[in-house]
Design a protein around this motif. Structure first.
Motif, PDB file in Angstrom:
ATOM      1  N   GLY B  39     183.144  66.882  31.673  1.00 21.86           N
ATOM      2  CA  GLY B  39     183.692  67.787  30.264  1.00 21.86           C
ATOM      3  C   GLY B  39     184.232  67.029  29.426  1.00 21.86           C
ATOM      4  O   GLY B  39     184.527  67.229  27.862  1.00 21.86           O
ATOM      5  N   SER B  40     185.289  66.300  29.764  1.00 22.17           N
ATOM      6  CA  SER B  40     186.228  65.351  29.716  1.00 22.17           C
ATOM      7  C   SER B  40     185.816  64.279  28.795  1.00 22.17           C
ATOM      8  O   SER B  40     186.220  64.036  27.381  1.00 22.17           O
ATOM      9  N   ALA B  41     184.622  63.623  29.271  1.00 21.52           N
ATOM     10  CA  ALA B  41     183.608  62.349  29.126  1.00 21.52           C
ATOM     11  C   ALA B  41     183.214  63.291  27.007  1.00 21.52           C
ATOM     12  O   ALA B  41     182.742  62.256  25.994  1.00 21.52           O
ATOM     13  N   ILE B  42     182.706  64.344  27.280  1.00 21.90           N
ATOM     14  CA  ILE B  42     181.777  64.480  26.193  1.00 21.90           C
ATOM     15  C   ILE B  42     182.529  64.806  25.262  1.00 21.90           C
ATOM     16  O   ILE B  42     182.840  65.136  23.868  1.00 21.90           O
ATOM     17  N   PHE B  43     183.991  65.257  25.695  1.00 25.97           N
ATOM     18  CA  PHE B  43     184.732  65.927  24.639  1.00 25.97           C
ATOM     19  C   PHE B  43     185.055  64.271  23.541  1.00 25.97           C
ATOM     20  O   PHE B  43     185.612  63.945  22.792  1.00 25.97           O
ATOM     21  N   LEU B  44     185.478  63.500  25.173  1.00 30.57           N
ATOM     22  CA  LEU B  44     185.458  61.526  24.197  1.00 30.57           C
ATOM     23  C   LEU B  44     184.707  61.603  23.182  1.00 30.57           C
ATOM     24  O   LEU B  44     185.366  60.973  22.063  1.00 30.57           O
ATOM     25  N   VAL B  45     183.384  61.505  23.096  1.00 39.68           N
ATOM     26  CA  VAL B  45     182.410  61.799  22.105  1.00 39.68           C
ATOM     27  C   VAL B  45     182.242  61.696  21.189  1.00 39.68           C
ATOM     28  O   VAL B  45     182.198  62.136  20.011  1.00 39.68           O
ATOM     29  N   LEU B  46     182.787  63.396  21.343  1.00 37.83           N
ATOM     30  CA  LEU B  46     183.672  64.271  20.365  1.00 37.83           C
ATOM     31  C   LEU B  46     184.239  63.282  19.652  1.00 37.83           C
ATOM     32  O   LEU B  46     184.046  63.385  18.071  1.00 37.83           O
ATOM     33  N   VAL B  47     185.350  62.910  20.139  1.00 31.75           N
ATOM     34  CA  VAL B  47     186.131  62.705  19.046  1.00 31.75           C
ATOM     35  C   VAL B  47     186.391  61.320  18.354  1.00 31.75           C
ATOM     36  O   VAL B  47     186.865  61.299  17.775  1.00 31.75           O
ATOM     37  N   VAL B  48     185.584  60.484  18.924  1.00 36.90           N
ATOM     38  CA  VAL B  48     184.843  59.150  18.807  1.00 36.90           C
ATOM     39  C   VAL B  48     183.632  59.991  17.459  1.00 36.90           C
ATOM     40  O   VAL B  48     184.154  59.161  16.258  1.00 36.90           O
ATOM     41  N   ALA B  49     183.101  60.743  17.470  1.00 37.24           N
ATOM     42  CA  ALA B  49     182.034  60.801  16.312  1.00 37.24           C
ATOM     43  C   ALA B  49     183.718  61.800  15.042  1.00 37.24           C
ATOM     44  O   ALA B  49     182.912  61.567  13.810  1.00 37.24           O
ATOM     45  N   ALA B  50     184.776  62.034  15.207  1.00 44.77           N
ATOM     46  CA  ALA B  50     185.380  62.079  14.800  1.00 44.77           C
ATOM     47  C   ALA B  50     185.877  60.963  13.716  1.00 44.77           C
ATOM     48  O   ALA B  50     186.842  61.294  12.573  1.00 44.77           O
ATOM     49  N   GLY B  51     185.662  59.696  13.909  1.00 43.83           N
ATOM     50  CA  GLY B  51     186.711  58.439  13.401  1.00 43.83           C
ATOM     51  C   GLY B  51     186.497  58.887  12.330  1.00 43.83           C
ATOM     52  O   GLY B  51     185.416  59.599  11.522  1.00 43.83           O
ATOM     53  N   PRO B  52     187.230  57.709  11.508  1.00 41.93           N
ATOM     54  CA  PRO B  52     187.313  58.129  10.269  1.00 41.93           C
ATOM     55  C   PRO B  52     185.610  57.782   9.626  1.00 41.93           C
ATOM     56  O   PRO B  52     184.759  56.602   9.201  1.00 41.93           O
ATOM     57  N   ILE B  53     185.587  58.482   8.402  1.00 43.88           N
ATOM     58  CA  ILE B  53     183.744  58.478   7.893  1.00 43.88           C
ATOM     59  C   ILE B  53     183.900  57.941   6.331  1.00 43.88           C
ATOM     60  O   ILE B  53     184.824  58.751   5.669  1.00 43.88           O
ATOM     61  N   ASP B  54     184.092  56.955   5.505  1.00 47.73           N
ATOM     62  CA  ASP B  54     184.214  56.693   4.273  1.00 47.73           C
ATOM     63  C   ASP B  54     185.899  56.399   4.426  1.00 47.73           C
ATOM     64  O   ASP B  54     186.475  57.221   3.094  1.00 47.73           O
ATOM     65  N   GLY B  55     186.717  55.839   5.368  1.00 49.90           N
ATOM     66  CA  GLY B  55     187.785  56.452   4.846  1.00 49.90           C
ATOM     67  C   GLY B  55     188.917  57.941   5.148  1.00 49.90           C
ATOM     68  O   GLY B  55     189.798  57.502   5.839  1.00 49.90           O
ATOM     69  N   ALA B  56     187.908  58.972   4.876  1.00 52.23           N
ATOM     70  CA  ALA B  56     188.977  60.141   5.702  1.00 52.23           C
ATOM     71  C   ALA B  56     188.478  60.493   6.940  1.00 52.23           C
ATOM     72  O   ALA B  56     187.340  60.405   7.163  1.00 52.23           O
ATOM     73  N   LEU B  57     189.207  61.559   7.115  1.00 53.61           N
ATOM     74  CA  LEU B  57     189.565  61.525   9.146  1.00 53.61           C
ATOM     75  C   LEU B  57     188.586  62.501   8.561  1.00 53.61           C
ATOM     76  O   LEU B  57     189.118  63.840   8.269  1.00 53.61           O
ATOM     77  N   ASP B  58     187.800  63.199   9.580  1.00 52.64           N
ATOM     78  CA  ASP B  58     186.824  64.630   9.357  1.00 52.64           C
ATOM     79  C   ASP B  58     187.987  65.396  11.188  1.00 52.64           C
ATOM     80  O   ASP B  58     187.951  64.706  11.914  1.00 52.64           O
ATOM     81  N   GLY B  59     188.174  66.654  10.035  1.00 53.65           N
ATOM     82  CA  GLY B  59     188.999  67.254  11.476  1.00 53.65           C
ATOM     83  C   GLY B  59     188.193  68.391  11.618  1.00 53.65           C
ATOM     84  O   GLY B  59     188.292  68.953  13.359  1.00 53.65           O
ATOM     85  N   LEU B  60     186.539  68.699  12.025  1.00 53.70           N
ATOM     86  CA  LEU B  60     185.877  69.398  12.521  1.00 53.70           C
ATOM     87  C   LEU B  60     185.720  68.996  14.406  1.00 53.70           C
ATOM     88  O   LEU B  60     186.321  69.655  14.871  1.00 53.70           O
ATOM     89  N   PRO B  61     185.510  68.064  14.121  1.00 50.60           N
ATOM     90  CA  PRO B  61     185.572  67.854  15.685  1.00 50.60           C
ATOM     91  C   PRO B  61     186.670  68.108  16.907  1.00 50.60           C
ATOM     92  O   PRO B  61     186.545  68.280  17.464  1.00 50.60           O
ATOM     93  N   LYS B  62     187.695  68.000  16.289  1.00 50.47           N
ATOM     94  CA  LYS B  62     188.675  68.087  16.530  1.00 50.47           C
ATOM     95  C   LYS B  62     189.242  69.432  16.709  1.00 50.47           C
ATOM     96  O   LYS B  62     189.544  70.227  17.904  1.00 50.47           O
ATOM     97  N   ALA B  63     188.511  70.201  15.915  1.00 48.16           N
ATOM     98  CA  ALA B  63     188.357  72.068  16.030  1.00 48.16           C
ATOM     99  C   ALA B  63     187.596  72.441  17.113  1.00 48.16           C
ATOM    100  O   ALA B  63     187.449  73.366  18.021  1.00 48.16           O
ATOM    101  N   LEU B  64     186.465  71.527  17.373  1.00 45.69           N
ATOM    102  CA  LEU B  64     185.462  71.391  17.971  1.00 45.69           C
ATOM    103  C   LEU B  64     185.772  71.269  19.901  1.00 45.69           C
ATOM    104  O   LEU B  64     185.670  72.523  20.703  1.00 45.69           O
ATOM    105  N   VAL B  65     185.934  69.903  19.587  1.00 49.65           N
ATOM    106  CA  VAL B  65     187.340  70.279  21.193  1.00 49.65           C
ATOM    107  C   VAL B  65     187.730  71.089  21.813  1.00 49.65           C
ATOM    108  O   VAL B  65     188.189  70.808  22.698  1.00 49.65           O
ATOM    109  N   LEU B  66     188.796  70.953  20.469  1.00 51.90           N
ATOM    110  CA  LEU B  66     189.860  72.311  21.393  1.00 51.90           C
ATOM    111  C   LEU B  66     189.207  74.035  21.699  1.00 51.90           C
ATOM    112  O   LEU B  66     189.404  74.366  22.864  1.00 51.90           O
ATOM    113  N   THR B  67     188.036  73.932  20.604  1.00 52.72           N
ATOM    114  CA  THR B  67     187.390  75.404  21.107  1.00 52.72           C
ATOM    115  C   THR B  67     187.336  74.878  22.783  1.00 52.72           C
ATOM    116  O   THR B  67     186.608  75.736  23.865  1.00 52.72           O
TER     117      THR B  67
END
Lengths: 486, 103
Positions: B39-67
């Motif tokens: 499960g921790s590995a999958i959260f890692l993937v989710l956080v990577v998916a949250a990386g900067p897209i077009d310079g802006a940081l996407d907050g949604l995956p972090k909310a998903l990881v918390l949930t």
């Protein structure tokens, strides 16, 4: 009105579950009633809206996606919501006998029962991949809680195995969700698909999610946990596990392949999914025939019948879709009836070993009748819901000249006849060899009759589904998956 | 290798370790720990998916990881309670010696 109805479907049972858990005791029955009884009214309102407009959606509390959660109802979801509600209510009538809501034991049972109803309704309403993950976990935890509620060793073992595999399945699903989000930048089931194509990553994600869901829905060859779990659960729990809980995962597989990936599903995969279904039908039926315990036979029959739901993929089209959905509906009703009748037999005879049930029909005429009537629908004999779905499915196979699938469907029916006639022959055997258990923990005669009537109602509903299928089929034809629309 | 690739390789390694332990472990507690690691590995993937897209940081995956963490903890807590009950009732902490026909 529709917004209130949608919210009610999830929050009424959820609040009632909290109330029963927090305030066990005399008020239990009232809470349970308040949580379940209004659900058909909500669904009637919702049905009106779906018939008028085709689909209904709602952004909860006005928060649009991506941060908010959006709900979405189309005819397929609506029909499953109806099935879930009917099962929760009618099987609940039976469960009220074994688990009186005002007792401490009953309080625990009903809190989980209401939570399960709420979680499955939420799953059917969700259109968001992550929200679907959350509801899947809720369904699993509530279902396993119910399965082990009596603390019997066999049920505990089965529940533990189910839980480990279900958690593993969820992880695969979640990994797929993470990959989809990384590619599409959205979690909306219906929007994400448009932003993806048949490239390596989306297809990998799709396969990962599917494998996870196949574990949860116990599709052959990942079915190993199901027979022990469904065969050792308390009667009403077995009924809802087989009728609904495994089906919602298959429903999600349909959503993923026929909606999310409608434009980019890999062609090689559809026959493979169908082959899993064919394997399930043949393997499950043969094992059902070989069982020595009646309840295990019914559980293996579920393994077999789930296979028909996977045949939707090779037989995909308007006919295949309506056939598979109708199968889901009629099997849900018939299998719930069967588990309840078997549960009554088990309670009176103290065993469900077939070699000790000879002539038990004298003691349990109503339950034997229910078993036979539900069997008619599982077999697919007219006039039953099972007949309608198998007939449509045969037509779909005929139309695409899929002779292999045609043979599997027919063979599945024949095998079902073999494994269903065997217990009936035993139950009606003369001279009677069975003796009711001495340590009678069995319900009172009135309780038995009550349980028998509830089970019979479900079996009759499965038969009526064969007499008047038109409204459901018309509704479904208004909500075909994108790939099946003319 | 780019920043994101390092994380993805790390996630794959952690996932693999979890899956391997799950497959070889007989004790249910080990199996549950293995699931937690995956499960921790999958959260890692989710956080990577949250990386900067077009310079802006996407907050949604972090909310998903918390949930996701909350859900994982609840599910594991339930599994542990079930395991304790299983050990009390059957005296066994594995499913190896499974007998389904004990009625």
């Amino acid at each position: 009105m529709t917004a209130e109805a949608l919210t009610g479907l999830v929050f009424l049972p959820l609040l009632a579950a909290c109330a029963v858990a927090a305030l066990p005791g005399r008020l239990g029955g009232g809470f349970v009633l308040a949580g379940l009884a209004p659900l058909p009214l909500c669904l009637i309102v919702l049905t009106g809206a779906v018939v008028d407009t085709g689909t209904v959606s709602l952004a909860i509390a006005g928060f649009a996606s991506p941060l908010g959660i959006e709900w979405f109802v189309d005819p397929l979801a609506l029909i499953l919501l109806w099935l879930n509600t009917v099962i929760a209510l009618v099987v609940g009538l039976y469960a009220a006998r074994d688990y009186p809501p005002h007792s401490a034991r009953g309080g625990r049972f009903w809190a989980l029962w209401l939570l399960l109803t709420s979680a499955m309704n939420a799953l059917l309403l969700s259109a968001d991949l992550f929200n679907l993950f959350v509801t899947l976990e809720l369904v699993t935890v509530a279902a396993i809680g119910l399965l082990v509620i009596d603390g019997k060793p066999a049920a505990l073992r089965a529940g533990m195995r189910y839980l480990v595999l279900a958690l593993l399945g969820s992880l695969f699903y979640l990994l797929g969700v993470a990959l989809i989000y990384g590619q599409a930048g959205t979690l909306d089931l219906y929007q994400a698909g448009e932003r993806l194509g048949p490239e390596l990553l989306p297809v990998t994600a799709l396969v990962l999610m599917t494998v996870g869901l196949l574990v949860k829905s116990a599709v052959f060859p990942l079915h190993s946990w199901l027979p022990a779990a469904h065969g050792n659960a308390p009667g009403p729990v077995s009924a809802v596990l087989s009728a609904m809980v495994v089906k919602v995962s298959i429903y999600l597989i349909w959503r993923l392949w026929l909606w999310l990936a409608a434009d980019w599903q890999p062609d090689w995969a559809l026959p493979m999914l169908g082959l899993l279904g064919a394997g399930a039908i043949l393997y499950g039926s043969v094992l059902a025939f070989l069982q020595v315990r009646l309840k295990m036979m019914v559980a293996y029959s579920t393994v077999a019948q789930l296979g028909y739901l996977m045949l939707l993929f090779p037989l995909f089209g308007p006919l295949g879709f309506t056939a598979a959905t109708y199968h889901l509906l009629s099997h849900g009703l018939a299998k719930a009836a069967m588990f309840l009748a078997v549960s009554n037999i088990l309670a009176v005879m103290g065993t469900d070993r077939l070699d000790r049930l000879g002539g038990a029909d004298r003691r349990l005429p109503l339950d034997t009748l229910t078993l036979a009537l539900a069997g008619v629908s599982i077999l697919g004999l007219p006039p039953s819901g099972g007949f309608v779905s198998k007939w449509l499915m045969l037509q779909a196979a005929w139309a695409i000249e899929g002779w292999g699938w045609l043979i599997v469907i027919l063979a599945g029916g024949l095998l079902a006849a073999a494994y269903l006639f065997r217990p009936l022959a035993v139950l009606c055997a003369r001279p009677a060899t069975a003796r009711p258990a001495d340590d009678v923990r069995a319900p009172s005669p009135a309780g038995l009759r009550w349980g028998g009537i509830v089970a019979l109602m479900l079996a009759l509903a499965a038969l009526v589904a064969g007499l008047a299928p038109a409204p459901v089929l018309t509704l479904l034809e208004g909500g075909l998956p994108p790939g099946a629309r003319p | 290798m780019s920043h994101a690739e390092v994380w993805v390789v790390a996630a794959a390694a952690v996932f693999g370790i979890g899956l391997y332990s799950l497959l070889i472990a007989a004790h249910l507690l080990r199996q549950l720990i293995a699931i937690k690691v995956m499960g921790s590995a999958i959260f890692l993937v989710l956080v990577v998916a949250a990386g900067p897209i077009d310079g802006a940081l996407d907050g949604l995956p972090k909310a998903l990881v918390l949930t996701g963490i909350v859900i994982a903890i609840s599910a594991i807590a339930f599994a542990l309670a079930l395991l304790v009950r299983l050990a009390e009732v059957t005296g066994s902490t594995s499913l190896e010696d499974d007998a389904d026909d004990d009625r």
